[in-house]
Write a protein that holds these residues in place. Structure first.
Motif, PDB file in Angstrom:
ATOM      1  N   LEU A   1       0.833  -1.206   0.000  1.00 13.57           N
ATOM      2  CA  LEU A   1       0.000   0.000   0.000  1.00 13.57           C
ATOM      3  C   LEU A   1       0.868   1.257   0.000  1.00 13.57           C
ATOM      4  O   LEU A   1       0.586   2.229  -0.693  1.00 13.57           O
ATOM      5  CB  LEU A   1      -0.930   0.008   1.221  1.00 13.57           C
ATOM      6  CG  LEU A   1      -2.053  -1.043   1.206  1.00 13.57           C
ATOM      7  CD1 LEU A   1      -2.810  -1.028   2.531  1.00 13.57           C
ATOM      8  CD2 LEU A   1      -3.012  -0.809   0.036  1.00 13.57           C
TER       9      LEU A   1
ATOM     10  N   HIS B   1      -0.196   5.182  -0.550  1.00 14.53           N
ATOM     11  CA  HIS B   1      -1.140   5.337   0.565  1.00 14.53           C
ATOM     12  C   HIS B   1      -0.423   5.811   1.820  1.00 14.53           C
ATOM     13  O   HIS B   1       0.617   5.272   2.189  1.00 14.53           O
ATOM     14  CB  HIS B   1      -1.849   4.011   0.840  1.00 14.53           C
ATOM     15  CG  HIS B   1      -2.765   3.598  -0.269  1.00 14.53           C
ATOM     16  ND1 HIS B   1      -4.053   4.061  -0.388  1.00 14.53           N
ATOM     17  CD2 HIS B   1      -2.562   2.782  -1.334  1.00 14.53           C
ATOM     18  CE1 HIS B   1      -4.617   3.535  -1.481  1.00 14.53           C
ATOM     19  NE2 HIS B   1      -3.731   2.756  -2.073  1.00 14.53           N
TER      20      HIS B   1
ATOM     21  N   ALA C   1      -6.820   3.908   2.303  1.00 16.23           N
ATOM     22  CA  ALA C   1      -6.818   2.449   2.286  1.00 16.23           C
ATOM     23  C   ALA C   1      -7.264   1.919   3.639  1.00 16.23           C
ATOM     24  O   ALA C   1      -6.959   2.504   4.683  1.00 16.23           O
ATOM     25  CB  ALA C   1      -5.429   1.920   1.966  1.00 16.23           C
TER      26      ALA C   1
ATOM     27  N   VAL D   1     -14.384   1.258  -4.607  1.00 12.29           N
ATOM     28  CA  VAL D   1     -13.189   0.465  -4.308  1.00 12.29           C
ATOM     29  C   VAL D   1     -12.735  -0.163  -5.612  1.00 12.29           C
ATOM     30  O   VAL D   1     -13.545  -0.807  -6.292  1.00 12.29           O
ATOM     31  CB  VAL D   1     -13.521  -0.646  -3.286  1.00 12.29           C
ATOM     32  CG1 VAL D   1     -12.297  -1.510  -3.027  1.00 12.29           C
ATOM     33  CG2 VAL D   1     -14.053  -0.049  -1.980  1.00 12.29           C
ATOM     34  N   PRO D   2     -11.499   0.008  -6.046  1.00  5.80           N
ATOM     35  CA  PRO D   2     -10.405   0.659  -5.313  1.00  5.80           C
ATOM     36  C   PRO D   2     -10.161   2.115  -5.733  1.00  5.80           C
ATOM     37  O   PRO D   2      -9.189   2.700  -5.254  1.00  5.80           O
ATOM     38  CB  PRO D   2      -9.206  -0.188  -5.739  1.00  5.80           C
ATOM     39  CG  PRO D   2      -9.512  -0.518  -7.161  1.00  5.80           C
ATOM     40  CD  PRO D   2     -11.000  -0.654  -7.252  1.00  5.80           C
TER      41      PRO D   2
ATOM     42  N   SER E   1      -8.737   1.854  -1.121  1.00  5.13           N
ATOM     43  CA  SER E   1      -8.326   0.456  -1.267  1.00  5.13           C
ATOM     44  C   SER E   1      -8.719  -0.317  -0.014  1.00  5.13           C
ATOM     45  O   SER E   1      -8.783   0.254   1.074  1.00  5.13           O
ATOM     46  CB  SER E   1      -6.809   0.366  -1.457  1.00  5.13           C
ATOM     47  OG  SER E   1      -6.434   0.873  -2.719  1.00  5.13           O
TER      48      SER E   1
ATOM     49  N   THR F   1      -8.053  -4.189   2.009  1.00  9.36           N
ATOM     50  CA  THR F   1      -7.369  -5.491   2.010  1.00  9.36           C
ATOM     51  C   THR F   1      -7.975  -6.408   3.052  1.00  9.36           C
ATOM     52  O   THR F   1      -8.477  -5.956   4.078  1.00  9.36           O
ATOM     53  CB  THR F   1      -5.868  -5.364   2.333  1.00  9.36           C
ATOM     54  OG1 THR F   1      -5.703  -4.868   3.667  1.00  9.36           O
ATOM     55  CG2 THR F   1      -5.171  -4.426   1.361  1.00  9.36           C
TER      56      THR F   1
ATOM     57  N   THR G   1      -7.789  -8.134  -2.356  1.00 11.46           N
ATOM     58  CA  THR G   1      -6.351  -8.302  -2.175  1.00 11.46           C
ATOM     59  C   THR G   1      -6.211  -8.769  -0.736  1.00 11.46           C
ATOM     60  O   THR G   1      -6.827  -8.206   0.167  1.00 11.46           O
ATOM     61  CB  THR G   1      -5.627  -6.953  -2.355  1.00 11.46           C
ATOM     62  OG1 THR G   1      -5.666  -6.611  -3.736  1.00 11.46           O
ATOM     63  CG2 THR G   1      -4.188  -7.050  -1.889  1.00 11.46           C
TER      64      THR G   1
ATOM     65  N   SER H   1      -9.142  -5.234  -5.149  1.00  9.94           N
ATOM     66  CA  SER H   1      -9.668  -4.257  -4.200  1.00  9.94           C
ATOM     67  C   SER H   1      -8.648  -3.186  -3.798  1.00  9.94           C
ATOM     68  O   SER H   1      -8.918  -2.374  -2.923  1.00  9.94           O
ATOM     69  CB  SER H   1     -10.170  -4.976  -2.944  1.00  9.94           C
ATOM     70  OG  SER H   1      -9.087  -5.601  -2.289  1.00  9.94           O
ATOM     71  N   THR H   2      -7.494  -3.232  -4.434  1.00  8.54           N
ATOM     72  CA  THR H   2      -6.477  -2.233  -4.104  1.00  8.54           C
ATOM     73  C   THR H   2      -5.970  -1.532  -5.362  1.00  8.54           C
ATOM     74  O   THR H   2      -5.948  -2.107  -6.442  1.00  8.54           O
ATOM     75  CB  THR H   2      -5.271  -2.901  -3.417  1.00  8.54           C
ATOM     76  OG1 THR H   2      -4.876  -4.046  -4.175  1.00  8.54           O
ATOM     77  CG2 THR H   2      -5.605  -3.317  -2.003  1.00  8.54           C
TER      78      THR H   2
END
Lengths: 331, 331
Positions: free
Chosen positions: A170, A175, A237, A260-261, A265, A267, A283, A325-326
């Motif tokens: 990230l 991020h 994130a 998202v993302p 983001s 996780t 992710t 998702s990131t």
DNA sequence: TTGAAAGCGGTACCAG
DNA sequence: CTGGTACCGCTTTCAA
């Protein structure tokens, strides 16, 4: 309906019936046939309690988990169960719901059942247990928590490594403002995961992290996310303690119109099946639950009574899994 | 570590220790105190097998389910467990994975354990079981399948009604080309749901339906959907046998670039928590799992030995739940 | 209020 | 190869 009645009907002694039941090879086949016939005609099923009492053993292994509702625990359990069945053992489970008190109760119940082995896949712990367990002479495997002892094996996952991989990734995406969604279990891995986040924050000064926690469920993840964002905090994130809570987070974000993302983001952790099926796919960090299950069962069943040959403490290194998702930090 | 050792240490007889253990009120409190002290000092935990053997009962109720991995079964189990605990009973579970043979094995195991009651939440069935169960005199509740008997209660959900509601709704939206995603269990409710679909098709001539089936998992739902669409079939709506397979279907559709509900509508069944958390949230049919769990446990624990006062067969009417995965038929 | 002893339903050792 | 029998650890009369 008991041994004696079967014996009488087959015109043999109870000892012989017992032999047939335990298929000792010594029984003459004609005799065996008579006994088997009697057993079937009478629909006789041996009293398991009498059996394990007389035999002193129980062909049963106990599994205690913090939250069977979470597929992470369930997957491990399934593996243990199937391995155990393959070796002719039964499995009996218990849930603790992350409650230490319930863990103590369950362990004592298992001791009372004289299980042949005990697996504790739990995040909570009670110090008095390790003594009691030790005196019980039951082979035990603790996942996550616990101290190695003569009859206690330990398995743990290096959550710190896992979290570090996530943060590193990230961070590389730009991020800086993070959120951590945890759950209410204060001890063990959660703590370790949370601490890993905190340590990373200390290590990387430009990082800002806020946290929130709720139950270890879909709904809990959603609630935690809600409180994380409640006071206007806008992380780029959100790191979730596991996949289930992450799916809860996804929902909350969706309902707030946060994409998202693109906007934020998210996780997960564990890499349960659901993490590929939710939208967007998470992710996450893979924890080899089947491998853990095999190791546990193996370690329990191969118990010799003497200190085990294998390492009393085994640490697993988790693997980073990149999905959808990131993405790059916004703004 | 047994009664006798405790007795010796407390300088009383084993009978007295037993009384303390079962907190019989007759024990003088000073004596009781001595015994309790000894028990704690010795970390004594009664052998449950000996207990249930001597007592003839077991304070344990058995739960057998087809697929604990599916939250539908798990939710029912959780309710039963919590009710049972509240009444001082333990619960022991078994999975059948929809295999009849495993069901038979599990039932016999439960009989062998002399459980105080048995709940079978299963879709499969073996005729010989009802006889064996009957002779065992164990109170039994069958969910979905089974025939009412002196000691066997039956609970079922009117799946037909549920499916009819779904079809009716889809039909009103203009859907004519349907798909049905089932799973591999051929007996019981699945069959009933499937049959309901078929009957609807017969009733409404303009309806076209094709079916596919795979495992009762996320992945299974995905696979079934894949084969449903394999030969170019283009349904405007896909009815899934339950929510889990529906989430699997959603994924397959997503990867094919088919939008839900714009291009195709999808429905689930059961209304498990996940159905609100997936994307899009599923239109489904609610089955009151907590209510079912309560009824089961209650019926098991309130067993008097005589034919129950309550209905031996109880039918539940499920409720339609409208969410975001369904819309007007395209073209 | 407490103790002695007879089971509960099997297992396993020892004879035969 | 089969029978007799002493336990396994606890509950439950029955007496004291």
């Amino acid at each position: 309906m008991n041994l004696e009645q079967v014996a009488r009907r087959a015109k043999v002694s109870t000892a012989t019936v017992s032999r047939v039941l335990n298929n000792a090879s010594v029984v003459k086949s004609s005799t065996r046939a008579r006994v088997v016939k009697a057993i079937n005609e009478l629909k006789y099923y041996p009293n398991l309690h009498a059996r394990s009492l007389a035999g002193g053993k129980s062909r049963t292994i106990g599994v205690i988990a913090s939250n069977m509702e979470n597929p992470f625990f369930f997957d491990i359990y399934k593996t243990i169960e199937s391995d155990a069945h393959a070796s002719g053992y039964e499995v009996v489970v218990a849930n603790t719901d992350y409650r230490t008190e319930q863990l103590v109760t369950s362990v004592r119940l298992m001791i009372g059942r004289r299980v042949a082995g005990l697996a504790a896949i739990v995040s909570e712990m009670a110090p008095e247990l390790i003594d009691e367990l030790n005196e019980s002479r039951i082979p035990v495997v603790f996942y996550d928590v616990g101290t190695p002892r003569p009859n206690i094996t330990n398995i743990r996952v290096d959550y710190r490594r896992g979290i570090d991989k996530v943060i590193e990734y990230l961070h590389s995406l730009g991020h800086r403002r993070l959120g951590f969604v945890g759950h209410h279990a204060v001890l063990g891995p959660i703590n370790e995961r949370m601490k890993a986040v905190m340590d990373a924050m200390a290590r990387i000064p430009e990082l800002e992290v806020r946290t929130a926690a709720d139950a270890d469920t879909l709904e809990g993840g959603r609630q935690a996310t809600r409180s994380l964002l409640a006071n206007g905090y806008q992380p780029t994130a959100i790191i979730c303690v596991n996949d289930i809570t992450a799916v809860g987070a996804l929902r909350e974000l969706r309902e707030r119109g946060i994409r998202v993302p693109q906007d934020v983001s998210v996780t997960g952790f564990d890499n349960v099946k659901l993490s590929e099926f939710c939208y967007p796919a998470l992710t996450t960090v893979h924890i080899p639950r089947d491998r853990i299950g095999h190791i546990i069962c193996n370690s329990l069943l191969s118990w010799t009574g003497k200190p085990s040959i294998a390492d009393p403490e085994l640490v697993i290194d988790p693997e980073f899994v990149l999905r959808d998702s990131t993405g790059p930090a916004r703004q």
